[in-house]
Design an enzyme around this catalytic site. Structure first.
Site, PDB file in Angstrom:
ATOM      1  N   ASP A  14       0.868  -1.189   0.000  1.00  0.00           N
ATOM      2  CA  ASP A  14       0.000   0.000   0.000  1.00  0.00           C
ATOM      3  C   ASP A  14       0.899   1.232   0.000  1.00  0.00           C
ATOM      4  O   ASP A  14       2.108   1.130   0.219  1.00  0.00           O
ATOM      5  CB  ASP A  14      -0.907   0.012   1.246  1.00  0.00           C
ATOM      6  CG  ASP A  14      -1.874   1.203   1.254  1.00  0.00           C
ATOM      7  OD1 ASP A  14      -2.315   1.616   0.170  1.00  0.00           O
ATOM      8  OD2 ASP A  14      -2.162   1.737   2.347  1.00  0.00           O
ATOM      9  N   SER A  15       0.282   2.374  -0.196  1.00  0.00           N
ATOM     10  CA  SER A  15       1.052   3.607  -0.123  1.00  0.00           C
ATOM     11  C   SER A  15       1.395   3.954   1.333  1.00  0.00           C
ATOM     12  O   SER A  15       2.327   4.712   1.578  1.00  0.00           O
ATOM     13  CB  SER A  15       0.250   4.753  -0.737  1.00  0.00           C
ATOM     14  OG  SER A  15      -1.005   4.853  -0.092  1.00  0.00           O
ATOM     15  N   TYR A  46      -0.997   8.441  -2.880  1.00  0.00           N
ATOM     16  CA  TYR A  46      -1.137   8.080  -4.287  1.00  0.00           C
ATOM     17  C   TYR A  46      -2.413   8.700  -4.867  1.00  0.00           C
ATOM     18  O   TYR A  46      -2.504   8.946  -6.058  1.00  0.00           O
ATOM     19  CB  TYR A  46      -1.247   6.556  -4.437  1.00  0.00           C
ATOM     20  CG  TYR A  46       0.046   5.784  -4.364  1.00  0.00           C
ATOM     21  CD1 TYR A  46       1.195   6.317  -3.786  1.00  0.00           C
ATOM     22  CD2 TYR A  46       0.119   4.494  -4.874  1.00  0.00           C
ATOM     23  CE1 TYR A  46       2.367   5.582  -3.728  1.00  0.00           C
ATOM     24  CE2 TYR A  46       1.282   3.755  -4.822  1.00  0.00           C
ATOM     25  CZ  TYR A  46       2.409   4.300  -4.236  1.00  0.00           C
ATOM     26  OH  TYR A  46       3.556   3.568  -4.179  1.00  0.00           O
ATOM     27  N   GLY A  47      -3.384   8.890  -3.987  1.00  0.00           N
ATOM     28  CA  GLY A  47      -4.735   9.244  -4.428  1.00  0.00           C
ATOM     29  C   GLY A  47      -4.862  10.576  -5.136  1.00  0.00           C
ATOM     30  O   GLY A  47      -5.880  10.864  -5.761  1.00  0.00           O
ATOM     31  N   CYS A  78      -4.233  -1.571  -1.915  1.00  0.00           N
ATOM     32  CA  CYS A  78      -4.431  -0.142  -2.168  1.00  0.00           C
ATOM     33  C   CYS A  78      -5.437  -0.029  -3.309  1.00  0.00           C
ATOM     34  O   CYS A  78      -5.191  -0.536  -4.415  1.00  0.00           O
ATOM     35  CB  CYS A  78      -3.100   0.485  -2.563  1.00  0.00           C
ATOM     36  SG  CYS A  78      -3.222   2.205  -3.091  1.00  0.00           S
ATOM     37  N   ASN A  79      -6.560   0.601  -3.028  1.00  0.00           N
ATOM     38  CA  ASN A  79      -7.579   0.746  -4.074  1.00  0.00           C
ATOM     39  C   ASN A  79      -7.079   1.610  -5.222  1.00  0.00           C
ATOM     40  O   ASN A  79      -7.391   1.362  -6.382  1.00  0.00           O
ATOM     41  CB  ASN A  79      -8.835   1.384  -3.484  1.00  0.00           C
ATOM     42  CG  ASN A  79      -9.591   0.435  -2.595  1.00  0.00           C
ATOM     43  OD1 ASN A  79     -10.528  -0.214  -3.031  1.00  0.00           O
ATOM     44  ND2 ASN A  79      -9.190   0.328  -1.333  1.00  0.00           N
ATOM     45  N   THR A  80      -6.298   2.642  -4.881  1.00  0.00           N
ATOM     46  CA  THR A  80      -5.830   3.563  -5.913  1.00  0.00           C
ATOM     47  C   THR A  80      -4.924   2.835  -6.906  1.00  0.00           C
ATOM     48  O   THR A  80      -5.097   2.938  -8.125  1.00  0.00           O
ATOM     49  CB  THR A  80      -5.088   4.750  -5.254  1.00  0.00           C
ATOM     50  OG1 THR A  80      -5.929   5.293  -4.227  1.00  0.00           O
ATOM     51  CG2 THR A  80      -4.751   5.813  -6.253  1.00  0.00           C
ATOM     52  N   GLU A 155      -3.128   8.761   8.460  1.00  0.00           N
ATOM     53  CA  GLU A 155      -1.666   8.718   8.563  1.00  0.00           C
ATOM     54  C   GLU A 155      -1.177   9.515   9.774  1.00  0.00           C
ATOM     55  O   GLU A 155      -0.102   9.264  10.299  1.00  0.00           O
ATOM     56  CB  GLU A 155      -1.020   9.244   7.275  1.00  0.00           C
ATOM     57  CG  GLU A 155      -1.224   8.336   6.067  1.00  0.00           C
ATOM     58  CD  GLU A 155      -0.388   7.044   6.106  1.00  0.00           C
ATOM     59  OE1 GLU A 155       0.770   7.096   6.557  1.00  0.00           O
ATOM     60  OE2 GLU A 155      -0.902   5.995   5.693  1.00  0.00           O
ATOM     61  N   CYS A 193     -11.115   2.565  -0.055  1.00  0.00           N
ATOM     62  CA  CYS A 193      -9.725   2.945   0.218  1.00  0.00           C
ATOM     63  C   CYS A 193      -9.337   2.141   1.444  1.00  0.00           C
ATOM     64  O   CYS A 193     -10.093   2.091   2.422  1.00  0.00           O
ATOM     65  CB  CYS A 193      -9.607   4.441   0.505  1.00  0.00           C
ATOM     66  SG  CYS A 193      -7.977   4.937   1.096  1.00  0.00           S
ATOM     67  N   THR A 194      -8.158   1.513   1.411  1.00  0.00           N
ATOM     68  CA  THR A 194      -7.807   0.622   2.521  1.00  0.00           C
ATOM     69  C   THR A 194      -7.455   1.383   3.799  1.00  0.00           C
ATOM     70  O   THR A 194      -7.288   0.774   4.851  1.00  0.00           O
ATOM     71  CB  THR A 194      -6.647  -0.310   2.117  1.00  0.00           C
ATOM     72  OG1 THR A 194      -5.569   0.476   1.586  1.00  0.00           O
ATOM     73  CG2 THR A 194      -7.102  -1.313   1.083  1.00  0.00           C
ATOM     74  N   HIS A 195      -7.359   2.703   3.710  1.00  0.00           N
ATOM     75  CA  HIS A 195      -7.191   3.479   4.944  1.00  0.00           C
ATOM     76  C   HIS A 195      -8.514   3.599   5.715  1.00  0.00           C
ATOM     77  O   HIS A 195      -8.514   3.787   6.922  1.00  0.00           O
ATOM     78  CB  HIS A 195      -6.705   4.894   4.623  1.00  0.00           C
ATOM     79  CG  HIS A 195      -5.235   4.985   4.356  1.00  0.00           C
ATOM     80  ND1 HIS A 195      -4.643   4.446   3.240  1.00  0.00           N
ATOM     81  CD2 HIS A 195      -4.227   5.537   5.065  1.00  0.00           C
ATOM     82  CE1 HIS A 195      -3.348   4.685   3.266  1.00  0.00           C
ATOM     83  NE2 HIS A 195      -3.066   5.349   4.365  1.00  0.00           N
TER      84      HIS A 195
HETATM   85  N1  DGL Z   1      -4.840   3.251   0.807  1.00  0.00           N
HETATM   86  C1  DGL Z   1      -4.892   3.724  -0.533  1.00  0.00           C
HETATM   87  C2  DGL Z   1      -6.154   3.229  -1.217  1.00  0.00           C
HETATM   88  O1  DGL Z   1      -6.677   2.199  -0.851  1.00  0.00           O
HETATM   89  C3  DGL Z   1      -4.745   5.176  -0.828  1.00  0.00           C
HETATM   90  C4  DGL Z   1      -3.963   6.089  -0.027  1.00  0.00           C
HETATM   91  C5  DGL Z   1      -3.298   7.152  -0.837  1.00  0.00           C
HETATM   92  O2  DGL Z   1      -3.941   8.091  -1.315  1.00  0.00           O
HETATM   93  O3  DGL Z   1      -2.092   7.006  -0.988  1.00  0.00           O
HETATM   94  O4  DGL Z   1      -6.619   3.845  -2.155  1.00  0.00           O
END
Ligand code: DGL
Length: 279
Positions: A14-15, A46-47, A78-80, A155, A193-195
């Site tokens: 993941d990011s 990443y988003g 990571c969904n992104t 974060e 989003c996994t966050h």
């Molecule tokens: N956890 C990431 C996701 O599932 C995104 C976090 C990011 O923006 O880096 O999309």
């Protein structure tokens, strides 16, 4: 449980910290493996980035896990990266790669009775309309909303902060208004989003009763187990825990990762290795 003589290395990427929600679910469903987790914290988020940049970062991370950690199976937690770069990652490494979007959409289908679902995700994921497409392919209608403030709040460790609760309320009110305007009757909210599963208690408190909150991280972990084992069912187990190995890596701030990562994973992440993947 995995036989220790054939213990595989599973790479999870993941990011940032969000992917730990997928790792946590994997540990429950697939104990006894060797896990290598990479959080590309130096280049997060990443988003807010372009497809090209996300693909480059994700491929470099995948190469690290496969070439340097010997991962035989990759879970893109990571969904992104899954929405914008899954094909590119699959082309770049010689091992099976699983993303989180398809399992998330499948879980939405199982949960929704009205056929109307809501998706919250990063800006890049929403712009890609990966969830809308995966939902439409299953006969669901979906409204997506970017919630760019949520990743930095996670974060920062503000997973139970009144400001985070207020931000969630504002985003969800806007999303609801849009769904209502489209005459939709949503009964499921996908955490795209996994966050976001780390904010689940606050999100659950903000949705109307009767709306199911779908965790794409748990859905992806379950899909990974099925794909990995080729078995029909996965059962939470605890007997393999002694044999489970977890090696965490980050591209920045390893001390912060050790502190917050252990909290988010629900067990010590141990010493976190610092990795330099370039700029
Ligand atoms: N956890 C990431 C996701 O599932 C995104 C976090 C990011 O923006 O880096 O999309």
């Amino acid at each position: 449980m995995i036989n220790s003589s054939t213990r595989p290395t599973i790479g999870v990427f993941d990011s940032g910290f969000g992917g730990l929600t997928v790792l946590q679910a994997l540990l429950t469903y697939l104990p006894g493996a060797r896990y290598a987790f990479l959080g590309d914290t130096a280049r997060l988020p990443y988003g807010s980035k372009s497809r090209r940049t996300i693909a480059r970062y994700a491929i470099e991370s995948a190469h690290f896990l496969v070439r340097e950690q010997g991962a035989e199976f990759l879970v893109i937690a990571c969904n992104t990266a899954s929405a914008l770069a899954l094909d590119a990652i699959q082309d770049a490494v010689p091992v099976p790669v699983l993303g989180v979007i398809e399992p998330g959409a499948k879980a939405a289908l199982e949960a929704s009775r009205t056929g109307d679902v809501l998706v919250i995700a990063t800006d890049a994921t929403v712009q890609s309309h990966a969830y809308a497409s995966a939902c439409h392919a299953r006969g669901l209608r979906a409204v997506e909303k970017a919630c760019p403030l949520l990743v930095p709040l996670v974060e920062e460790g503000w997973t139970n902060h009144p400001i985070t609760a207020e931000v969630i309320r504002i985003y969800l009110d806007e999303l609801w208004a849009e769904a209502t305007q489209k005459a939709m009757h949503p009964d499921a909210l996908v955490l795209g989003c996994t966050h976001y599963p780390l904010l689940r208690p606050l999100i659950e408190a903000a949705v109307p009763p009767g709306v199911q909150v779908i965790d794409s991280a748990a859905a992806a972990a379950h899909a990974a187990v099925l794909q990995f084992n080729g078995r029909a069912a996965a059962h939470p187990a605890s007997s393999g825990e002694q044999q489970t190995e977890i090696h965490c890596f980050a591209t920045d701030s390893v001390e912060k990762f050790e502190r917050l990562g252990s909290r988010f994973l629900g067990r010590p992440v141990g010493k976190v290795g610092l990795v330099d993947l370039g700029g």
